[in-house]
Design a protein around this motif. Structure first.
Motif, short mmCIF file in Angstrom:
data_model
loop_
_atom_site.label_atom_id
_atom_site.label_comp_id
_atom_site.label_asym_id
_atom_site.label_seq_id
_atom_site.Cartn_x
_atom_site.Cartn_y
_atom_site.Cartn_z
N VAL A 225 -34.79 -14.05 -10.68
CA VAL A 225 -35.12 -13.07 -9.65
C VAL A 225 -34.46 -11.75 -10.03
O VAL A 225 -33.23 -11.67 -10.08
CB VAL A 225 -34.63 -13.52 -8.26
N SER A 226 -35.25 -10.72 -10.30
CA SER A 226 -34.70 -9.41 -10.65
C SER A 226 -34.55 -8.56 -9.39
O SER A 226 -35.24 -8.77 -8.39
CB SER A 226 -35.62 -8.70 -11.64
N THR A 227 -33.66 -7.58 -9.48
CA THR A 227 -33.46 -6.67 -8.35
C THR A 227 -34.74 -5.91 -8.04
O THR A 227 -35.11 -5.73 -6.88
CB THR A 227 -32.32 -5.69 -8.66
N GLY A 228 -35.44 -5.48 -9.10
CA GLY A 228 -36.69 -4.77 -8.88
C GLY A 228 -37.71 -5.62 -8.16
O GLY A 228 -38.45 -5.13 -7.30
N GLN A 229 -37.77 -6.91 -8.51
CA GLN A 229 -38.71 -7.82 -7.84
C GLN A 229 -38.37 -7.96 -6.37
O GLN A 229 -39.26 -7.98 -5.51
CB GLN A 229 -38.66 -9.18 -8.52
N MET A 230 -37.10 -8.03 -6.05
CA MET A 230 -36.68 -8.16 -4.66
C MET A 230 -37.15 -6.97 -3.82
O MET A 230 -37.73 -7.13 -2.74
CB MET A 230 -35.16 -8.27 -4.58
N PHE A 231 -36.90 -5.77 -4.32
CA PHE A 231 -37.26 -4.58 -3.55
C PHE A 231 -38.77 -4.35 -3.57
O PHE A 231 -39.33 -3.79 -2.62
CB PHE A 231 -36.51 -3.36 -4.09
N ARG A 232 -39.45 -4.77 -4.64
CA ARG A 232 -40.90 -4.61 -4.69
C ARG A 232 -41.58 -5.47 -3.63
O ARG A 232 -42.49 -5.00 -2.93
CB ARG A 232 -41.41 -4.97 -6.08
N ILE A 233 -41.15 -6.69 -3.49
CA ILE A 233 -41.73 -7.57 -2.47
C ILE A 233 -41.42 -7.03 -1.08
O ILE A 233 -42.29 -7.01 -0.20
CB ILE A 233 -41.18 -9.00 -2.64
N PHE A 234 -40.21 -6.55 -0.88
CA PHE A 234 -39.83 -5.99 0.42
C PHE A 234 -40.68 -4.78 0.77
O PHE A 234 -41.10 -4.59 1.92
CB PHE A 234 -38.35 -5.61 0.41
N ALA A 235 -40.96 -3.95 -0.22
CA ALA A 235 -41.76 -2.74 0.02
C ALA A 235 -43.22 -3.06 0.24
O ALA A 235 -43.92 -2.36 0.99
CB ALA A 235 -41.60 -1.78 -1.16
N GLN A 236 -43.72 -4.13 -0.39
CA GLN A 236 -45.15 -4.43 -0.33
C GLN A 236 -45.55 -5.17 0.95
O GLN A 236 -46.68 -5.01 1.42
CB GLN A 236 -45.55 -5.29 -1.54
N VAL A 237 -44.68 -5.98 1.51
CA VAL A 237 -45.04 -6.85 2.63
C VAL A 237 -44.55 -6.22 3.94
O VAL A 237 -43.35 -6.24 4.24
CB VAL A 237 -44.46 -8.26 2.44
N LYS A 238 -45.49 -5.67 4.69
CA LYS A 238 -45.14 -4.98 5.93
C LYS A 238 -44.50 -5.93 6.95
O LYS A 238 -43.52 -5.59 7.61
CB LYS A 238 -46.40 -4.34 6.52
N ARG A 239 -45.05 -7.14 7.06
CA ARG A 239 -44.50 -8.11 7.99
C ARG A 239 -43.04 -8.42 7.66
O ARG A 239 -42.21 -8.62 8.55
CB ARG A 239 -45.30 -9.42 7.95
N LEU A 240 -42.72 -8.49 6.35
CA LEU A 240 -41.36 -8.81 5.95
C LEU A 240 -40.39 -7.70 6.34
O LEU A 240 -39.27 -7.97 6.80
CB LEU A 240 -41.32 -9.07 4.44
N ARG A 241 -40.81 -6.46 6.15
CA ARG A 241 -39.94 -5.32 6.51
C ARG A 241 -39.63 -5.33 8.00
O ARG A 241 -38.47 -5.25 8.41
CB ARG A 241 -40.59 -4.00 6.11
N TRP A 242 -40.66 -5.41 8.80
CA TRP A 242 -40.47 -5.42 10.25
C TRP A 242 -39.74 -6.68 10.70
O TRP A 242 -38.90 -6.64 11.62
CB TRP A 242 -41.82 -5.30 10.96
N GLY A 243 -40.07 -7.81 10.08
CA GLY A 243 -39.42 -9.06 10.46
C GLY A 243 -37.94 -9.06 10.15
O GLY A 243 -37.13 -9.61 10.91
N THR A 244 -37.55 -8.43 9.04
CA THR A 244 -36.13 -8.33 8.69
C THR A 244 -35.38 -7.55 9.77
O THR A 244 -34.30 -7.95 10.22
CB THR A 244 -35.97 -7.65 7.32
N ALA A 245 -35.97 -6.45 10.21
CA ALA A 245 -35.35 -5.66 11.28
C ALA A 245 -35.31 -6.44 12.59
O ALA A 245 -34.33 -6.38 13.35
CB ALA A 245 -36.11 -4.34 11.47
N ALA A 246 -36.38 -7.19 12.87
CA ALA A 246 -36.43 -7.97 14.11
C ALA A 246 -35.39 -9.08 14.12
O ALA A 246 -34.76 -9.34 15.15
CB ALA A 246 -37.83 -8.54 14.30
N ILE A 247 -35.19 -9.76 12.97
CA ILE A 247 -34.14 -10.77 12.89
C ILE A 247 -32.76 -10.12 13.11
O ILE A 247 -31.90 -10.67 13.81
CB ILE A 247 -34.17 -11.48 11.52
N PHE A 248 -32.56 -8.93 12.54
CA PHE A 248 -31.29 -8.21 12.68
C PHE A 248 -30.96 -7.99 14.16
O PHE A 248 -29.86 -8.32 14.62
CB PHE A 248 -31.38 -6.87 11.95
N VAL A 249 -31.90 -7.44 14.90
CA VAL A 249 -31.61 -7.13 16.30
C VAL A 249 -31.60 -8.38 17.17
O VAL A 249 -30.84 -8.47 18.14
CB VAL A 249 -32.59 -6.07 16.86
#
Length: 420
Positions: A225-249
């Motif tokens: 797992v490369s760092t670039g791959q991690m951030f690329r998936i995070f940037a590409q998947v809208k549900r994942l971005r919002w879901g990460t914030a939702a889990i945080f709160v």
């Protein structure tokens, strides 16, 4: 781990899949239960240390910061360990670390050292991080994604059973005054020493079944797992971005209310309860989550998951505000009832945030697990507000968190489900 893709390329007997899933579920019940027991017992350290060491709210809530900080600190190396070693070995390692953390916490309680308590909690939460990433992910992807939220919600019901048992067993040991300081510190070690023994047994059970999923599924079909791959998936998947914030709160709001609820119930203009009674009444908060999760697993067979999540989040907003503005026991009851609304939130957010491609599961679980650090930050923010204003107005912080979750649910209701 990528069970659906593996079946398409290398079909296996259906009975083998069903047998593995059944055995994994039985093992998972113990993991989810003990995780809940620990979470609610650790929350009782906030009023305990506040009483014993005369701490303010901000200082006492450092307990939750230490307990949840490792989700951010260790998520990346734990992801690498899971990719290299597999989910079953990762869960076994996490349980072993938790056993060591529980023993350390028992020693710190006996020594009445706040610094040692914080260090032990960091070790304990490192083990919890393994479980959050490995157990939740494997349950999510082992079957069809359409039922992932329901499967996680059902197992979270057993997690809630643990959170109910935690205050009932631990509150008399952690919060009751004793005739001597020695007696108090000894009884305070018992919940964590007992949990250490249970987690050690679970670690052995998972290690014995380390080949349950098969080599390829257990490692998720990836080795690096490369760092670039991690951030690329995070940037590409809208549900994942919002879901990460939702889990945080979400985690931040749930932990904040669980930690401050005994203090709210002890207020003279609420229930005026004693420390032990207030601590045991927290079981009702976690009990609401338990009942809601079992009911939610049934409801998800009939109601859209995102809409159910939106309704629960808006209900939590209303109840938290009600706990601030309503009088006496009604306000106390409203805050306890937030637990019922919490019931489906974590598993539903987790499942809705997952990307379509199961090969991205280890990376997605890393982001979602890192978001659990909200349980460290939101309580500390709330404690700072409480010290600056008062305890009840500070509850507007978790209310705002629940409002954000309602926005995430609304987004997911508009995004079509494409996974099969």
């Amino acid at each position: 781990m990528t069970a659906l893709m593996a079946e398409a390329e290398n079909p296996r007997p259906e009975s083998h899949d069903e047998n593995a899933a059944s055995r994994l579920f039985r093992l998972s019940v113990g993991v989810f239960f003990i995780g809940g027991f620990l979470t609610s017992s650790v929350s009782l350290l906030v009023p305990q240390l506040k009483l014993m060491l005369a701490l303010d709210y901000t200082q006492a809530l450092l307990v939750q910061m230490a307990f949840h900080a490792s989700y951010l600190l260790f998520a990346l190396p734990i992801t690498a360990f899971i990719v290299a070693s597999g989910y079953m070995r990762a869960i076994s390692a996490g349980l072993a670390i938790m056993a060591a953390g529980c023993l350390s916490l028992a020693i710190a309680q006996h020594a009445l050292s706040f610094a040692l308590v914080l260090g032990a909690l960091l070790l304990l939460s490192a083990g919890q991080t393994f479980l959050q990433m490995a157990s939740n992910t494997v349950v999510t992807v082992i079957g069809p994604s359409r039922g992932a939220a329901r499967r996680l919600t059902l197992l979270q019901g057993f997690n809630s059973l643990g959170t109910v048992a935690g205050p009932m067993i631990s509150a008399p040991l952690l919060l009751a005054g004793r005739d001597s300081r020695t007696a108090w510190t000894f009884t305070a070690t018992l919940p964590f020493a007992g949990t250490a023994a249970v987690t050690a047994l679970l670690a052995f059970a998972y290690f014995r079944h380390r080949s349950l999923l098969g080599r390829d599924e257990d490692r998720g079909g990836t080795r690096f797992v490369s760092t670039g791959q991690m951030f690329r998936i995070f940037a590409q998947v809208k549900r994942l971005r919002w879901g990460t914030a939702a889990i945080f709160v979400y985690v931040g709001a749930e932990v904040t209310i669980g930690a401050l609820l005994p203090s709210v119930l002890m207020l003279p203009d609420r229930l005026g309860a004693g420390p032990v009674a207030a601590g045991q009444l927290v079981s009702l908060y976690w009990g609401g989550a338990m009942l809601g999760r079992f009911a939610g697993a049934w409801a998800m067979t009939r109601v859209n998951e995102a809409r159910l999540l939106a309704g629960a989040a808006l209900g939590a907003v209303a109840l938290t505000i009600g706990a601030i503005v309503l009088p006496g026991g009604v306000a106390a009851g409203a805050l306890i009832a937030v637990g019922l609304c919490n019931s489906i939130m974590y598993p539903t957010i987790y499942a809705l945030a997952f990307p379509d491609d199961d090969r991205q599961a280890p990376i997605a679980s890393m982001w979602l697990c890192m978001a659990v650090v909200g349980g460290a930050i939101i309580p500390l923010v709330t404690g700072t507000v409480a010290d600056a204003t008062a305890l009840l107005p500070s509850l507007m912080v978790p209310a705002a968190c629940y409002l954000f979750i309602a926005c995430f649910a609304s987004l997911c209701a508009r995004i079509p489900e494409t996974r099969s």
